[in-house]
Write a protein that holds these residues in place. Sequence first.
Motif, PDB file in Angstrom:
ATOM      1  N   ALA A   1      19.866 -47.460 -35.480  1.00 16.66           N
ATOM      2  CA  ALA A   1      19.549 -48.213 -36.702  1.00 16.66           C
ATOM      3  C   ALA A   1      20.737 -49.064 -37.129  1.00 16.66           C
ATOM      4  CB  ALA A   1      19.143 -47.248 -37.815  1.00 16.66           C
ATOM      5  N   LEU A   2      21.951 -48.558 -36.954  1.00 18.30           N
ATOM      6  CA  LEU A   2      23.153 -49.325 -37.304  1.00 18.30           C
ATOM      7  C   LEU A   2      23.290 -50.567 -36.421  1.00 18.30           C
ATOM      8  CD1 LEU A   2      26.035 -46.755 -37.976  1.00 18.30           C
ATOM      9  CD2 LEU A   2      25.101 -48.445 -39.569  1.00 18.30           C
ATOM     10  N   LEU A   3      22.936 -50.441 -35.148  1.00 19.92           N
ATOM     11  CA  LEU A   3      22.993 -51.602 -34.258  1.00 19.92           C
ATOM     12  C   LEU A   3      22.029 -52.693 -34.721  1.00 19.92           C
ATOM     13  CD1 LEU A   3      23.174 -49.943 -30.719  1.00 19.92           C
ATOM     14  CD2 LEU A   3      24.984 -51.230 -31.863  1.00 19.92           C
ATOM     15  N   ASN A   4      20.899 -52.276 -35.269  1.00 22.83           N
ATOM     16  CA  ASN A   4      19.923 -53.243 -35.767  1.00 22.83           C
ATOM     17  C   ASN A   4      20.404 -53.918 -37.049  1.00 22.83           C
ATOM     18  OD1 ASN A   4      17.029 -53.302 -34.363  1.00 22.83           O
ATOM     19  ND2 ASN A   4      17.946 -51.287 -34.039  1.00 22.83           N
ATOM     20  N   HIS A   5      21.047 -53.153 -37.915  1.00 22.50           N
ATOM     21  CA  HIS A   5      21.554 -53.745 -39.153  1.00 22.50           C
ATOM     22  C   HIS A   5      22.482 -52.754 -39.858  1.00 22.50           C
ATOM     23  CE1 HIS A   5      21.704 -56.781 -42.186  1.00 22.50           C
ATOM     24  NE2 HIS A   5      21.234 -56.007 -43.138  1.00 22.50           N
ATOM     25  N   GLY A   6      23.637 -53.245 -40.263  1.00 22.48           N
ATOM     26  CA  GLY A   6      24.550 -52.383 -41.002  1.00 22.48           C
ATOM     27  C   GLY A   6      25.979 -52.420 -40.512  1.00 22.48           C
ATOM     28  N   LEU A   7      26.233 -53.072 -39.369  1.00 19.69           N
ATOM     29  CA  LEU A   7      27.594 -53.136 -38.839  1.00 19.69           C
ATOM     30  C   LEU A   7      28.337 -54.364 -39.360  1.00 19.69           C
ATOM     31  CD1 LEU A   7      27.115 -52.146 -35.079  1.00 19.69           C
ATOM     32  CD2 LEU A   7      27.997 -50.722 -36.932  1.00 19.69           C
ATOM     33  N   GLU A   8      29.663 -54.246 -39.377  1.00 19.99           N
ATOM     34  CA  GLU A   8      30.538 -55.369 -39.720  1.00 19.99           C
ATOM     35  C   GLU A   8      31.488 -55.621 -38.559  1.00 19.99           C
ATOM     36  OE1 GLU A   8      32.738 -54.631 -43.241  1.00 19.99           O
ATOM     37  OE2 GLU A   8      30.999 -54.654 -44.579  1.00 19.99           O
ATOM     38  N   LEU A   9      31.875 -56.876 -38.382  1.00 16.97           N
ATOM     39  CA  LEU A   9      32.934 -57.243 -37.455  1.00 16.97           C
ATOM     40  C   LEU A   9      33.929 -58.108 -38.199  1.00 16.97           C
ATOM     41  CD1 LEU A   9      31.127 -58.140 -34.076  1.00 16.97           C
ATOM     42  CD2 LEU A   9      32.263 -56.009 -34.711  1.00 16.97           C
ATOM     43  N   ASP A  10      35.188 -57.721 -38.123  1.00 18.49           N
ATOM     44  CA  ASP A  10      36.256 -58.476 -38.802  1.00 18.49           C
ATOM     45  C   ASP A  10      35.962 -58.628 -40.294  1.00 18.49           C
ATOM     46  OD1 ASP A  10      37.476 -58.830 -36.273  1.00 18.49           O
ATOM     47  OD2 ASP A  10      36.204 -60.569 -35.887  1.00 18.49           O
TER      48      ASP A  10
ATOM     49  N   ALA B   1      15.399 -50.429 -23.514  1.00 24.47           N
ATOM     50  CA  ALA B   1      14.566 -51.001 -22.454  1.00 24.47           C
ATOM     51  C   ALA B   1      14.238 -49.925 -21.422  1.00 24.47           C
ATOM     52  CB  ALA B   1      15.283 -52.170 -21.783  1.00 24.47           C
ATOM     53  N   ASN B   2      15.174 -49.030 -21.183  1.00 27.17           N
ATOM     54  CA  ASN B   2      14.967 -47.849 -20.340  1.00 27.17           C
ATOM     55  C   ASN B   2      16.032 -46.831 -20.706  1.00 27.17           C
ATOM     56  OD1 ASN B   2      17.346 -48.512 -18.733  1.00 27.17           O
ATOM     57  ND2 ASN B   2      16.082 -50.076 -17.743  1.00 27.17           N
ATOM     58  N   GLU B   3      16.199 -45.787 -19.905  1.00 21.96           N
ATOM     59  CA  GLU B   3      17.043 -44.665 -20.339  1.00 21.96           C
ATOM     60  C   GLU B   3      18.524 -44.992 -20.456  1.00 21.96           C
ATOM     61  OE1 GLU B   3      17.335 -42.620 -15.882  1.00 21.96           O
ATOM     62  OE2 GLU B   3      16.065 -41.746 -17.436  1.00 21.96           O
ATOM     63  N   ASP B   4      18.997 -46.076 -19.856  1.00 23.85           N
ATOM     64  CA  ASP B   4      20.420 -46.407 -19.995  1.00 23.85           C
ATOM     65  C   ASP B   4      20.645 -47.894 -20.284  1.00 23.85           C
ATOM     66  OD1 ASP B   4      19.857 -47.549 -17.539  1.00 23.85           O
ATOM     67  OD2 ASP B   4      21.554 -46.651 -16.489  1.00 23.85           O
ATOM     68  N   GLN B   5      19.610 -48.591 -20.745  1.00 30.84           N
ATOM     69  CA  GLN B   5      19.732 -50.026 -20.982  1.00 30.84           C
ATOM     70  C   GLN B   5      19.120 -50.399 -22.326  1.00 30.84           C
ATOM     71  OE1 GLN B   5      17.630 -52.893 -18.303  1.00 30.84           O
ATOM     72  NE2 GLN B   5      19.690 -53.557 -17.792  1.00 30.84           N
ATOM     73  N   LEU B   6      19.907 -51.123 -23.114  1.00 31.65           N
ATOM     74  CA  LEU B   6      19.446 -51.608 -24.409  1.00 31.65           C
ATOM     75  C   LEU B   6      19.053 -53.072 -24.312  1.00 31.65           C
ATOM     76  CD1 LEU B   6      22.160 -50.036 -26.753  1.00 31.65           C
ATOM     77  CD2 LEU B   6      19.706 -49.576 -26.906  1.00 31.65           C
ATOM     78  N   ARG B   7      18.073 -53.454 -25.131  1.00 31.02           N
ATOM     79  CA  ARG B   7      17.682 -54.854 -25.271  1.00 31.02           C
ATOM     80  C   ARG B   7      18.179 -55.337 -26.636  1.00 31.02           C
ATOM     81  NH1 ARG B   7      13.878 -57.466 -22.555  1.00 31.02           N
ATOM     82  NH2 ARG B   7      12.972 -55.494 -21.867  1.00 31.02           N
ATOM     83  N   PHE B   8      19.046 -56.342 -26.637  1.00 29.09           N
ATOM     84  CA  PHE B   8      19.570 -56.939 -27.864  1.00 29.09           C
ATOM     85  C   PHE B   8      18.936 -58.313 -28.060  1.00 29.09           C
ATOM     86  CE2 PHE B   8      22.821 -53.790 -27.481  1.00 29.09           C
ATOM     87  CZ  PHE B   8      23.540 -53.737 -28.667  1.00 29.09           C
ATOM     88  N   VAL B   9      18.485 -58.594 -29.269  1.00 27.10           N
ATOM     89  CA  VAL B   9      18.060 -59.943 -29.634  1.00 27.10           C
ATOM     90  C   VAL B   9      18.865 -60.334 -30.869  1.00 27.10           C
ATOM     91  CG1 VAL B   9      16.169 -61.445 -30.324  1.00 27.10           C
ATOM     92  CG2 VAL B   9      15.744 -59.585 -28.691  1.00 27.10           C
ATOM     93  N   LEU B  10      19.726 -61.352 -30.710  1.00 25.86           N
ATOM     94  CA  LEU B  10      20.632 -61.781 -31.775  1.00 25.86           C
ATOM     95  C   LEU B  10      20.334 -63.210 -32.189  1.00 25.86           C
ATOM     96  CD1 LEU B  10      24.058 -60.491 -30.353  1.00 25.86           C
ATOM     97  CD2 LEU B  10      22.415 -59.233 -31.756  1.00 25.86           C
ATOM     98  N   ARG B  11      20.721 -63.528 -33.428  1.00 24.65           N
ATOM     99  CA  ARG B  11      20.640 -64.899 -33.922  1.00 24.65           C
ATOM    100  C   ARG B  11      22.033 -65.426 -34.284  1.00 24.65           C
ATOM    101  NH1 ARG B  11      15.438 -66.690 -35.241  1.00 24.65           N
ATOM    102  NH2 ARG B  11      13.818 -65.099 -35.137  1.00 24.65           N
ATOM    103  N   GLU B  12      23.044 -64.808 -33.720  1.00 21.26           N
ATOM    104  CA  GLU B  12      24.421 -65.268 -33.891  1.00 21.26           C
ATOM    105  C   GLU B  12      25.177 -64.894 -32.627  1.00 21.26           C
ATOM    106  OE1 GLU B  12      26.395 -63.125 -37.073  1.00 21.26           O
ATOM    107  OE2 GLU B  12      25.231 -61.329 -36.634  1.00 21.26           O
ATOM    108  N   GLY B  13      26.395 -65.382 -32.498  1.00 20.80           N
ATOM    109  CA  GLY B  13      27.145 -65.110 -31.273  1.00 20.80           C
ATOM    110  C   GLY B  13      28.635 -65.080 -31.512  1.00 20.80           C
ATOM    111  N   ARG B  14      29.111 -64.005 -32.119  1.00 18.54           N
ATOM    112  CA  ARG B  14      30.552 -63.871 -32.326  1.00 18.54           C
ATOM    113  C   ARG B  14      31.220 -63.395 -31.045  1.00 18.54           C
ATOM    114  NH1 ARG B  14      30.930 -61.280 -38.409  1.00 18.54           N
ATOM    115  NH2 ARG B  14      29.210 -62.496 -39.283  1.00 18.54           N
TER     116      ARG B  14
ATOM    117  N   ARG C   1      24.456 -60.308 -39.046  1.00 14.76           N
ATOM    118  CA  ARG C   1      23.059 -60.592 -39.353  1.00 14.76           C
ATOM    119  C   ARG C   1      22.172 -59.534 -38.712  1.00 14.76           C
ATOM    120  NH1 ARG C   1      21.980 -66.846 -37.964  1.00 14.76           N
ATOM    121  NH2 ARG C   1      19.983 -66.329 -38.932  1.00 14.76           N
ATOM    122  N   GLU C   2      20.988 -59.366 -39.253  1.00 16.13           N
ATOM    123  CA  GLU C   2      20.060 -58.388 -38.705  1.00 16.13           C
ATOM    124  C   GLU C   2      19.729 -58.732 -37.252  1.00 16.13           C
ATOM    125  OE1 GLU C   2      15.782 -56.268 -39.839  1.00 16.13           O
ATOM    126  OE2 GLU C   2      16.690 -57.769 -41.178  1.00 16.13           O
ATOM    127  N   ALA C   3      19.720 -57.707 -36.392  1.00 19.38           N
ATOM    128  CA  ALA C   3      19.420 -57.878 -34.973  1.00 19.38           C
ATOM    129  C   ALA C   3      18.170 -57.078 -34.620  1.00 19.38           C
ATOM    130  CB  ALA C   3      20.605 -57.410 -34.129  1.00 19.38           C
TER     131      ALA C   3
END
Length: 262
Positions: free
Chosen positions: A183-192, A204-217, A197-199
Amino acid sequence: MSKRMAELGLASRREADEWILAGWVKVDGVLAQLGQRVGPEVRIDIDPAAREQQAQRVTILLHKPIGYVSGQPEDGHEPAVALLTEANRWSEDALGGKLRFTPAHLRGLAPAGRLDIDSTGLLVLTQDGRVAKALIGEDSDIEKEYLVRVALQEAPDAADAPDARQPPEPQHPMTHFPAHKLALLNHGLELDGVQLREAKVSWANEDQLRFVLREGRKRQIRRMCEAVGLEVLALKRVRIGRIPLSHLPQGQWRYLAPWEKF
């Protein structure tokens, strides 16, 4: 003036400056001047020659391998643009018989967004300021999708296994990763010190995550994963907006077709 043209989607600010200097822009029937201030009510006319020049600018989609940097060469590593040769053009490029590759297509070609040296996947390089603005402009809202293979940062010690002579069973992140951290990966983290923004992050499977972002730090996904106890083993960008990486082979490229839009 150039800022207003960019806001209207007529051209990038750099293109607008070039067009004004070339005498291709009129404001209420009078030739525009570089740096001229205008209000929202003015009529802006663009010479067809500017549109023709704009239409000739290309956008290239590259499947970047590990070991290449997105932009200028650094620390002895080659830039991704070095892969843009006739030999590396994808044989299934839809424009293969319609658009011939020439050295002119490399002039002013710049990456519209970065992809780290240790990441693979879809990289966009363009001569078109409109494309660059859409993908990396301050108001860009275009999705970027990634497949990210991860491992838990703290692997169990072999001595803790029921039989210390046997290695522990593999610990698949999906089955051992707390739901509140996902849930934190989806929303709630800070960088610097800045809220991300909400992600959209899911397994996607047992060792792979699917990320969809609208920013690119810078190194955003790797730093997000580190913040919740995950180590990134591999990262691949598979889509930008409506354009998927699809079957484009690694190290090869193709042109963005006129009917394709991000």
